[in-house]
Motif scaffolding. Structure first.
Motif, PDB file in Angstrom:
ATOM      1  N   SER A 173     -76.391 -47.367 -40.764  1.00  0.00           N
ATOM      2  CA  SER A 173     -75.176 -48.178 -40.767  1.00  0.00           C
ATOM      3  C   SER A 173     -75.214 -49.177 -41.912  1.00  0.00           C
ATOM      4  CB  SER A 173     -75.036 -48.917 -39.431  1.00  0.00           C
ATOM      5  OG  SER A 173     -76.138 -49.788 -39.226  1.00  0.00           O
ATOM      6  N   ARG A 174     -74.042 -49.546 -42.380  1.00  0.00           N
ATOM      7  CA  ARG A 174     -73.879 -50.508 -43.472  1.00  0.00           C
ATOM      8  C   ARG A 174     -74.739 -50.092 -44.673  1.00  0.00           C
ATOM      9  NH1 ARG A 174     -74.487 -53.320 -38.878  1.00  0.00           N
ATOM     10  NH2 ARG A 174     -76.535 -54.114 -39.453  1.00  0.00           N
ATOM     11  N   THR A 175     -75.693 -50.928 -45.050  1.00  0.00           N
ATOM     12  CA  THR A 175     -76.521 -50.608 -46.226  1.00  0.00           C
ATOM     13  C   THR A 175     -77.951 -50.259 -45.823  1.00  0.00           C
ATOM     14  OG1 THR A 175     -77.096 -52.952 -46.525  1.00  0.00           O
ATOM     15  CG2 THR A 175     -75.155 -52.122 -47.694  1.00  0.00           C
ATOM     16  N   MET A 176     -78.122 -49.813 -44.594  1.00  0.00           N
ATOM     17  CA  MET A 176     -79.459 -49.544 -44.078  1.00  0.00           C
ATOM     18  C   MET A 176     -79.899 -48.107 -44.371  1.00  0.00           C
ATOM     19  SD  MET A 176     -79.673 -52.550 -42.884  1.00  0.00           S
ATOM     20  CE  MET A 176     -81.139 -52.666 -41.885  1.00  0.00           C
ATOM     21  N   THR A 177     -81.211 -47.917 -44.374  1.00  0.00           N
ATOM     22  CA  THR A 177     -81.817 -46.595 -44.500  1.00  0.00           C
ATOM     23  C   THR A 177     -82.743 -46.390 -43.308  1.00  0.00           C
ATOM     24  OG1 THR A 177     -81.760 -46.657 -46.917  1.00  0.00           O
ATOM     25  CG2 THR A 177     -83.314 -45.123 -45.894  1.00  0.00           C
ATOM     26  N   VAL A 178     -82.546 -45.314 -42.573  1.00  0.00           N
ATOM     27  CA  VAL A 178     -83.375 -45.004 -41.410  1.00  0.00           C
ATOM     28  C   VAL A 178     -84.497 -44.069 -41.846  1.00  0.00           C
ATOM     29  CG1 VAL A 178     -83.440 -43.994 -39.097  1.00  0.00           C
ATOM     30  CG2 VAL A 178     -81.418 -45.279 -39.853  1.00  0.00           C
ATOM     31  N   VAL A 179     -85.723 -44.402 -41.455  1.00  0.00           N
ATOM     32  CA  VAL A 179     -86.902 -43.620 -41.822  1.00  0.00           C
ATOM     33  C   VAL A 179     -87.571 -43.132 -40.538  1.00  0.00           C
ATOM     34  CG1 VAL A 179     -89.091 -43.613 -43.073  1.00  0.00           C
ATOM     35  CG2 VAL A 179     -87.206 -45.081 -43.854  1.00  0.00           C
ATOM     36  N   ASP A 180     -87.702 -41.821 -40.403  1.00  0.00           N
ATOM     37  CA  ASP A 180     -88.319 -41.265 -39.197  1.00  0.00           C
ATOM     38  C   ASP A 180     -89.758 -41.739 -39.063  1.00  0.00           C
ATOM     39  OD1 ASP A 180     -85.982 -39.955 -38.684  1.00  0.00           O
ATOM     40  OD2 ASP A 180     -86.695 -37.980 -39.326  1.00  0.00           O
ATOM     41  N   ALA A 194     -89.337 -46.112 -31.637  1.00  0.00           N
ATOM     42  CA  ALA A 194     -88.256 -46.391 -32.585  1.00  0.00           C
ATOM     43  C   ALA A 194     -88.650 -45.997 -34.003  1.00  0.00           C
ATOM     44  CB  ALA A 194     -87.889 -47.871 -32.541  1.00  0.00           C
ATOM     45  N   SER A 195     -87.659 -45.560 -34.763  1.00  0.00           N
ATOM     46  CA  SER A 195     -87.867 -45.279 -36.177  1.00  0.00           C
ATOM     47  C   SER A 195     -87.870 -46.595 -36.951  1.00  0.00           C
ATOM     48  CB  SER A 195     -86.752 -44.366 -36.698  1.00  0.00           C
ATOM     49  OG  SER A 195     -86.764 -43.125 -36.037  1.00  0.00           O
ATOM     50  N   LEU A 196     -88.146 -46.502 -38.239  1.00  0.00           N
ATOM     51  CA  LEU A 196     -88.088 -47.670 -39.112  1.00  0.00           C
ATOM     52  C   LEU A 196     -86.718 -47.738 -39.769  1.00  0.00           C
ATOM     53  CD1 LEU A 196     -91.560 -47.217 -40.845  1.00  0.00           C
ATOM     54  CD2 LEU A 196     -90.993 -48.918 -39.095  1.00  0.00           C
ATOM     55  N   VAL A 197     -86.303 -48.933 -40.125  1.00  0.00           N
ATOM     56  CA  VAL A 197     -85.046 -49.097 -40.848  1.00  0.00           C
ATOM     57  C   VAL A 197     -85.272 -50.102 -41.972  1.00  0.00           C
ATOM     58  CG1 VAL A 197     -84.176 -50.898 -39.296  1.00  0.00           C
ATOM     59  CG2 VAL A 197     -82.572 -49.533 -40.631  1.00  0.00           C
ATOM     60  N   VAL A 198     -84.789 -49.752 -43.163  1.00  0.00           N
ATOM     61  CA  VAL A 198     -84.975 -50.578 -44.358  1.00  0.00           C
ATOM     62  C   VAL A 198     -83.607 -51.013 -44.858  1.00  0.00           C
ATOM     63  CG1 VAL A 198     -85.981 -50.697 -46.670  1.00  0.00           C
ATOM     64  CG2 VAL A 198     -87.017 -49.216 -44.933  1.00  0.00           C
ATOM     65  N   GLY A 199     -83.491 -52.295 -45.207  1.00  0.00           N
ATOM     66  CA  GLY A 199     -82.210 -52.818 -45.672  1.00  0.00           C
ATOM     67  C   GLY A 199     -82.289 -53.396 -47.070  1.00  0.00           C
TER      68      GLY A 199
END
Length: 250
Positions: A173-180, A194-199
């Motif tokens: 969502s928005r400007t995020m990147t989801v990392v398994d 939970a996965s990781l999320v980078v913004g």
């Protein structure tokens, strides 16, 4: 990090080093190599690789011929200052802080103040790190455009999913990147899976958290550039592999 793991990383670099690669590919390979070397130097301070890193003159390598010069002692002091803080630091940022610390120590020496005497009054290493890192974590003087932010996210995803990094990542969502997550990834979220999320943001820098409500957010001090995205990707992989412990519980 074991000797076998370091050699495995280097073999990945050699096997996936195409001729005439683009700048981001070069940045990714450099980031992976530097992250592996930094982890090895941290865990095995007497190893041969540390001698390879520092060289006979006691000066750590930099990202390029025009990069900052700093002593191994200054770099070690900056790394120590970073320990336990709720921020992850790209190697290039640690290098900049070490260069500043080296200059501050040199200025003190000219006034008859050796580096150790600073410890009685102030943490120069911590101050140098905080000043340099704030360049990358605070609101930029000119906010980034949406186009710039999305370009940085594309660079990050390209780095994360490259052969050198080898993670599964996708836009969130928005400007995020989801990392398994990987089996070694620290537990997070209600069920611990939970996965990781980078913004990355128009009015701020990089950060990382678990992809869960109320998750702790950890800043990543790294340049908002292609090279910075590659360094962030290498740090994210280190988190996913459990090589940095659990940075969300510091």
């Amino acid at each position: 990090m074991s000797n076998d793991r370091v050699e495995e990383l280097r073999e990945i670099l050699r096997a996936n080093r195409p001729e005439g690669s683009d700048d981001l590919g070069t940045d990714i390979r450099s980031a992976v190599d530097r992250q592996a070397s930094a982890l090895r130097a941290q865990r095995e301070p007497g190893s041969a690789l540390v001698a390879e890193l520092t060289g006979s003159e006691g000066t750590m390598p930099t990202t390029g011929t025009e990069g900052p010069a700093y002593t191994t002692e200054a770099y070690a002091a900056v790394e120590k200052a970073a320990t336990g803080l709720r921020t992850l630091y790209a190697p290039s940022v640690l290098g900049e802080a070490a260069a500043l610390l080296s200059d501050l120590w040199a200025a003190g020496e000219r006034h008859g103040v050796p580096p150790k005497e600073w410890d009685w009054a102030v943490s120069l290493a911590g101050g140098a790190l905080e000043v340099i890192a704030s360049r990358y974590t605070r609101t930029p003087d000119t906010e980034r455009t949406g186009e710039q932010v999305f370009a940085l996210r594309r660079d990050l995803i390209e780095a994360l999913t490259s052969a050198e990094i080898g993670l599964n990542a996708r836009t969130g969502s928005r400007t995020m990147t989801v990392v398994d997550r990987l089996p070694e990834t620290p537990r997070g979220g209600y069920h611990g899976d939970a996965s990781l999320v980078v913004g990355i943001y128009s009015n701020g820098g990089w950060d990382i958290s678990m992809n869960a409500d109320g998750a702790t957010v950890v800043s990543i001090a790294a340049p908002a550039t292609k090279a910075g995205a590659a360094e962030v990707a290498a740090l994210v992989r280190a988190v996913a592999r459990g090589e940095l412990g659990n940075p969300f519980r510091r």
